[in-house]
Design a protein around this motif. Sequence first.
Motif, PDB file in Angstrom:
ATOM      1  N   ARG A  13       0.814  -1.207   0.000  1.00 25.39           N
ATOM      2  CA  ARG A  13       0.000   0.000   0.000  1.00 25.39           C
ATOM      3  C   ARG A  13       0.853   1.265   0.000  1.00 25.39           C
ATOM      4  NH1 ARG A  13      -5.492  -0.162   2.791  1.00 25.39           N
ATOM      5  NH2 ARG A  13      -5.859   0.757   0.758  1.00 25.39           N
ATOM      6  N   SER A  14       2.089   1.110  -0.500  1.00 24.07           N
ATOM      7  CA  SER A  14       2.941   2.288  -0.539  1.00 24.07           C
ATOM      8  C   SER A  14       2.879   2.952  -1.911  1.00 24.07           C
ATOM      9  CB  SER A  14       4.390   1.889  -0.217  1.00 24.07           C
ATOM     10  OG  SER A  14       4.830   0.920  -1.150  1.00 24.07           O
ATOM     11  N   GLY A  15       2.021   2.453  -2.774  1.00 24.24           N
ATOM     12  CA  GLY A  15       1.876   3.050  -4.109  1.00 24.24           C
ATOM     13  C   GLY A  15       2.964   2.610  -5.058  1.00 24.24           C
ATOM     14  N   ARG A  16       3.617   1.462  -4.734  1.00 30.13           N
ATOM     15  CA  ARG A  16       4.719   1.012  -5.590  1.00 30.13           C
ATOM     16  C   ARG A  16       4.240   0.680  -6.986  1.00 30.13           C
ATOM     17  NH1 ARG A  16       6.336  -4.073  -2.376  1.00 30.13           N
ATOM     18  NH2 ARG A  16       4.093  -4.048  -2.318  1.00 30.13           N
ATOM     19  N   HIS A  17       3.145  -0.084  -7.052  1.00 29.78           N
ATOM     20  CA  HIS A  17       2.664  -0.526  -8.368  1.00 29.78           C
ATOM     21  C   HIS A  17       2.344   0.668  -9.259  1.00 29.78           C
ATOM     22  CE1 HIS A  17       2.333  -4.908  -7.972  1.00 29.78           C
ATOM     23  NE2 HIS A  17       2.128  -4.676  -6.682  1.00 29.78           N
TER      24      HIS A  17
ATOM     25  N   LEU B  17       7.886  -5.775 -18.078  1.00 27.79           N
ATOM     26  CA  LEU B  17       6.873  -6.658 -17.497  1.00 27.79           C
ATOM     27  C   LEU B  17       6.885  -6.477 -15.984  1.00 27.79           C
ATOM     28  CD1 LEU B  17       4.807  -8.963 -17.604  1.00 27.79           C
ATOM     29  CD2 LEU B  17       6.705 -10.580 -17.604  1.00 27.79           C
ATOM     30  N   VAL B  18       5.735  -6.105 -15.434  1.00 30.48           N
ATOM     31  CA  VAL B  18       5.621  -5.899 -13.988  1.00 30.48           C
ATOM     32  C   VAL B  18       4.828  -7.064 -13.403  1.00 30.48           C
ATOM     33  CG1 VAL B  18       4.865  -4.320 -12.178  1.00 30.48           C
ATOM     34  CG2 VAL B  18       5.567  -3.414 -14.401  1.00 30.48           C
ATOM     35  N   LEU B  19       5.420  -7.727 -12.423  1.00 33.39           N
ATOM     36  CA  LEU B  19       4.763  -8.881 -11.806  1.00 33.39           C
ATOM     37  C   LEU B  19       4.829  -8.768 -10.295  1.00 33.39           C
ATOM     38  CD1 LEU B  19       6.321 -11.731 -13.976  1.00 33.39           C
ATOM     39  CD2 LEU B  19       3.953 -10.954 -14.063  1.00 33.39           C
ATOM     40  N   ASP B  20       3.793  -9.281  -9.653  1.00 35.81           N
ATOM     41  CA  ASP B  20       3.796  -9.325  -8.202  1.00 35.81           C
ATOM     42  C   ASP B  20       4.578 -10.556  -7.757  1.00 35.81           C
ATOM     43  OD1 ASP B  20       2.128  -8.215  -5.664  1.00 35.81           O
ATOM     44  OD2 ASP B  20       2.476 -10.380  -5.534  1.00 35.81           O
ATOM     45  N   ALA B  21       5.600 -10.331  -6.957  1.00 30.70           N
ATOM     46  CA  ALA B  21       6.515 -11.429  -6.599  1.00 30.70           C
ATOM     47  C   ALA B  21       5.798 -12.547  -5.861  1.00 30.70           C
ATOM     48  CB  ALA B  21       7.648 -10.887  -5.737  1.00 30.70           C
TER      49      ALA B  21
ATOM     50  N   VAL C 143      12.180  -7.157 -16.471  1.00 31.63           N
ATOM     51  CA  VAL C 143      11.144  -7.623 -15.542  1.00 31.63           C
ATOM     52  C   VAL C 143      11.260  -6.850 -14.235  1.00 31.63           C
ATOM     53  CG1 VAL C 143      10.274  -9.590 -14.226  1.00 31.63           C
ATOM     54  CG2 VAL C 143      11.059  -9.909 -16.561  1.00 31.63           C
ATOM     55  N   ILE C 144      10.132  -6.356 -13.759  1.00 30.56           N
ATOM     56  CA  ILE C 144      10.095  -5.663 -12.475  1.00 30.56           C
ATOM     57  C   ILE C 144       9.207  -6.478 -11.544  1.00 30.56           C
ATOM     58  CG2 ILE C 144       9.449  -3.562 -11.244  1.00 30.56           C
ATOM     59  CD1 ILE C 144      10.100  -3.311 -14.907  1.00 30.56           C
ATOM     60  N   LEU C 145       9.834  -7.109 -10.562  1.00 30.58           N
ATOM     61  CA  LEU C 145       9.067  -7.853  -9.569  1.00 30.58           C
ATOM     62  C   LEU C 145       8.769  -6.909  -8.415  1.00 30.58           C
ATOM     63  CD1 LEU C 145      10.749 -11.347  -9.107  1.00 30.58           C
ATOM     64  CD2 LEU C 145       8.542 -10.846 -10.124  1.00 30.58           C
ATOM     65  N   VAL C 146       7.529  -6.927  -7.960  1.00 30.29           N
ATOM     66  CA  VAL C 146       7.151  -6.062  -6.844  1.00 30.29           C
ATOM     67  C   VAL C 146       6.771  -6.966  -5.680  1.00 30.29           C
ATOM     68  CG1 VAL C 146       5.626  -4.210  -6.107  1.00 30.29           C
ATOM     69  CG2 VAL C 146       6.281  -4.389  -8.509  1.00 30.29           C
ATOM     70  N   GLY C 147       7.420  -6.782  -4.560  1.00 30.88           N
ATOM     71  CA  GLY C 147       7.120  -7.670  -3.440  1.00 30.88           C
ATOM     72  C   GLY C 147       7.582  -7.114  -2.115  1.00 30.88           C
ATOM     73  N   GLU C 148       7.278  -7.895  -1.099  1.00 38.27           N
ATOM     74  CA  GLU C 148       7.654  -7.470   0.250  1.00 38.27           C
ATOM     75  C   GLU C 148       9.143  -7.709   0.486  1.00 38.27           C
ATOM     76  OE1 GLU C 148       4.748 -10.164   2.136  1.00 38.27           O
ATOM     77  OE2 GLU C 148       4.075  -9.826   0.093  1.00 38.27           O
ATOM     78  N   ARG C 149       9.636  -7.033   1.485  1.00 33.62           N
ATOM     79  CA  ARG C 149      11.072  -7.181   1.795  1.00 33.62           C
ATOM     80  C   ARG C 149      11.412  -8.622   2.140  1.00 33.62           C
ATOM     81  NH1 ARG C 149      10.391  -2.140   4.192  1.00 33.62           N
ATOM     82  NH2 ARG C 149      11.430  -0.552   2.977  1.00 33.62           N
ATOM     83  N   LEU C 150      10.507  -9.242   2.901  1.00 29.13           N
ATOM     84  CA  LEU C 150      10.764 -10.605   3.348  1.00 29.13           C
ATOM     85  C   LEU C 150      11.028 -11.514   2.139  1.00 29.13           C
ATOM     86  CD1 LEU C 150      10.758 -12.770   5.586  1.00 29.13           C
ATOM     87  CD2 LEU C 150       8.321 -13.056   5.161  1.00 29.13           C
ATOM     88  N   LEU C 151      10.213 -11.350   1.105  1.00 26.47           N
ATOM     89  CA  LEU C 151      10.378 -12.188  -0.079  1.00 26.47           C
ATOM     90  C   LEU C 151      11.734 -11.928  -0.732  1.00 26.47           C
ATOM     91  CD1 LEU C 151       6.857 -12.026  -1.759  1.00 26.47           C
ATOM     92  CD2 LEU C 151       7.886 -13.912  -0.499  1.00 26.47           C
TER      93      LEU C 151
END
Lengths: 827, 252
Positions: free
Chosen positions: A74-78, A384-388, A438-446
């Motif tokens: 919810r930080s507006g990354r996407h 390509l933007v993907l959710d990690a 490729v741009i993966l968007v994900g949490e730090r933990l991942l």
Amino acid sequence: MPASNPQNPVGRDLALPASELRQVCDPAALNFTSTAEIEIVDELVGQKRALSAIDFGTRIDHDGFNIFALGPTRSGRHGAIHKFLEHKAATEPVPDDWIYVNNFAAPDRPKAIRLPSGIGLRLKASMQELIDDLSAALPATFESEDYRNRRKAIDDDFEATQEKAFDELRAKGQKQNIGILRTPMGFALAPLSGGQVVKPEVFNALLEAERKAIESKIMALQEDLERILKNLPVLERERRRKIRSLNAEIAEMVVGLSISEIAARFAGNDDIKSYLSDVRSDLIDNAELFLRPHQEEEAGPFDAFRQNGLRHPAFARYAVNVLVSHCAEKAEAAARGAPVISEEHPTLGKVLGHIDHRSLMGALVTDFTMIKAGALHRANGGYLVLDARRVLTEPFVWEALKRCLRNKKIEFSSVADELSLVSTVSLTPDSIPLSVKVILVGERLLYYLLASLDPEFDNLFKVQADFEDVTERSADSVALFARLMGSIARQESLLPLSAAAVARLIEQAAREAEDAERLTLRVGILADIIRESHYWATAGKRDRIDVEDVDRALDERRYRSERIRDRSLETITRNITLVDTDGVEVGQINGLSVLRIGNLSFGRPTRITARVRMGSGKVVDIEREVELGGPLHSKGVLILSSFLATRYALPVPMSLWASLVFEQSYGGVEGDSASSAELYALLSALADAPINQSLAVTGSVNQLGQIQAIGGVNEKIEGFFDICKARGLTGRQGVVIPRANCKHLMLRQDIVAAASQDQFRIYAVSTIDEGIELLTGLPAGNRGPDGRFADGSVNARVEAKLMQFAEMRRSFGRSGAEASLESKEQV
Amino acid sequence: MMPADYSRPRRVILGLGAGGDMVLAIEAATALAATIGTELLCLMVEQEDLINLAGLPFAQAYGPGGAVSTITARGLEAHFDRMFKVAERALAEACARTNVNWQARRPQGETLHQITASLEQGDAAVLNLRELRGGGHAVFGAVRRLLSVATAVVLVPSAKRSAGAVVAIGDGPAAAVAIAIAEEIGTRMGVRVEVVSAPEFELFHRPIATVVTSLKTVERMGEDEFLNRLTGTGAMVVLVAGRLTEPERRLR
């Protein structure tokens, strides 16, 4: 009465003024009355580092420089990434088209052809046009007088040859009164009489010599008949060969002309030239495909079924499957630039593409026209933007994505293939070269899990775009946030916000950051509050969102989500869970903890008790003994043990046995934020000094007795305040917090109001001594020149108790040794 | 509208040999019976020559490629039984679909003879073109025999051409009857009827499903030429009575 009394000079020094409990945002300082007056902000606030990383990652043109955008949800990354990429991609060239065409030599290995943007669709249209033209022209040509005459000549020649042989045999037979009959099983020879086959009884009545003579004639003719019949397939083959040759000759005239027209349109493209050459050969070889739809001979019971879907299924072999074309129209493509593709549901098929099958009379069949593009195909030449998380949770996608990036080509693969589940007719299309960011968007933990567990990860995702959780709260950032709030309202067609509403949202941003000097960058949360505020403002028929709408939205959110919190605190106000908020007790203190359940977190007081007796220097943490205490909690207990051991009764062995308990705690306890409370309870027990139960304590302690910052300070204070308020505020109640946490205070307004009316206080302490004085009302006591703590102080009483335990232990040890010696002597 | 001098067939007689080509003839006969609203009599003729052949000691058949099989009376009988069942089943299905009353018989003898013997004045005969072996003269000789009793003769090709025009060759004798029948067939099949002259028919290059003409027109065009043209199109032909007069024939 202990020192929490405001009259107590220690308490007065440590109590924080109400103004420090919440750093308010002054609406007047915002310099506008409504967000309608201010400019919108078109960038992601406070994410300079991450955006710089993305900019770098998209510019660098080397292998493996794909991007992992990590940070809070919810930080507006996407949105920010998309906006950034779309802006950049618009300046980049449109990638080439990719098409799949039939491989006439090996239909199970369709050919991939790369074409300049827009050419794929043009070729597809041209091929359709070609087939349409040939559908009309070829049958017409084959119906022409010329063709029919030539075809008839072949047929006549065949029939004449065949008939001639039969006529000769027939004539030969007739001379001998032998006829040729056509039977269901083939041709037969029979003796004739008067043009009719001789009846069996007549034949049997003949003399044997006559019968033998007839049979001999027939035997002789049978050899001729056999020879003719054996030669028929040869003649038939020759006839078919001549017809094929004629068909090819006729077809070539029509096909050659049509193909030449198309070839001229795409002159200069060798791939198309080669493909058209293959098409030409195949069309000539299979010209009869174009005749069948008109003849409709013996179509069989499934003919209607076969015709469904495709007008002429047989012509699909000449179709062009435009897998990817970024250019519907040339002008539009010029404006669009490189593709920016986002796949919300990244299954294997949707990322790598898939090959459809259709059911045909119970079997699954496919061909190159059923190859479907995946996100990688569409993004090829762009981004390509993907959710990690989604990529990692979809079976086989992560490995397939890495394989494609590693090999720099897209190869089709399905889950069924991966698992070897089904065996049906399938294709092995040419792979397609891959050039994508490729741009993966994900949490730090991942990110950190992948970095530590997947050896390929670092090589394939070399650019880390780390999004901040919070930003510094300054005049500039507040102004920027105000514009951000206004932008959200304007972009979503919400009512504008008043300055007071914006100020309240900025305060909420600080609260979400759990830091009065920081603002959260999880703007999605603030956007939701604005949307809810808009709802309440609209319900109230106001023309802008005001502070009461924001407050209403916050209150309603809290009310909706805090059922568990209310039930939890209710067990305390109903005295089911024992927590005192008044009076004094030895070895008992109110600790504060934060409970987190899903998105909800709230503070809750817990009674902590300590008991002491003579022992071998062990402090028993009962939570740890029963494995309810986590490692950080155990560490806190060991630290306070160390503090005791190194501060008091140094000349003698530590002869303490102490136990610490979180009373009525049935779940796990983790963290060291209660370690100072545990130490206070222990000191109280050792010094026999009662602790003020009107106070609750949070903070961790180090070996030197310094109080250290903890997390969730606001929730903890609010949790205890709500209990006290439910029981009635006495003016003596409050919470002791680490001084280092003062900058994190963003307390609810009702607490600030209570503090300003001296009904509730927040005390900030830096050391154990400050805390114990506040809690017991007794001086902590310092060591004098003689090395002894001041008489009557808490420390002196603690040390005395420890010395007493040591003495008891020594005397107990001596008497025990003597008793043992006496026993031995008796023996 | 039928010309006043044309009387609709009273019955449809379908003649089948013992070969396998019966489905198309059954369909055509049933359709004709349904169109004119009359009953259908199917004669599946068990050829006498074959029966006699089966009784001879050296009866052997040579198939394509020279494959040899022995012909026996029992084997032939079984073959006739099988064919008759197939015919009955096909007739039952086709007639149920078109609501046509039907009967089937299996006489022994020569096909053309048996059909001719069964014909009564005003019947229509349907048979496979293959049953009338030989050149144009032989085929139309047989047709002439049939039309001496029958109102119309339908010759069915061995390969079906369901799509194509209904062509009436309409510049000769009995043209009005041929055109009327063609229009009736065209209406039933939902296709347009092309009325052409004999020379136009020679040049007609679009697919043809059915040709309707008179025997007299065929005689004018030349029987061999007409047969060649017909086999080239694969069309079904409906022939109606009407012959050249003797002076006309001589003139030709």
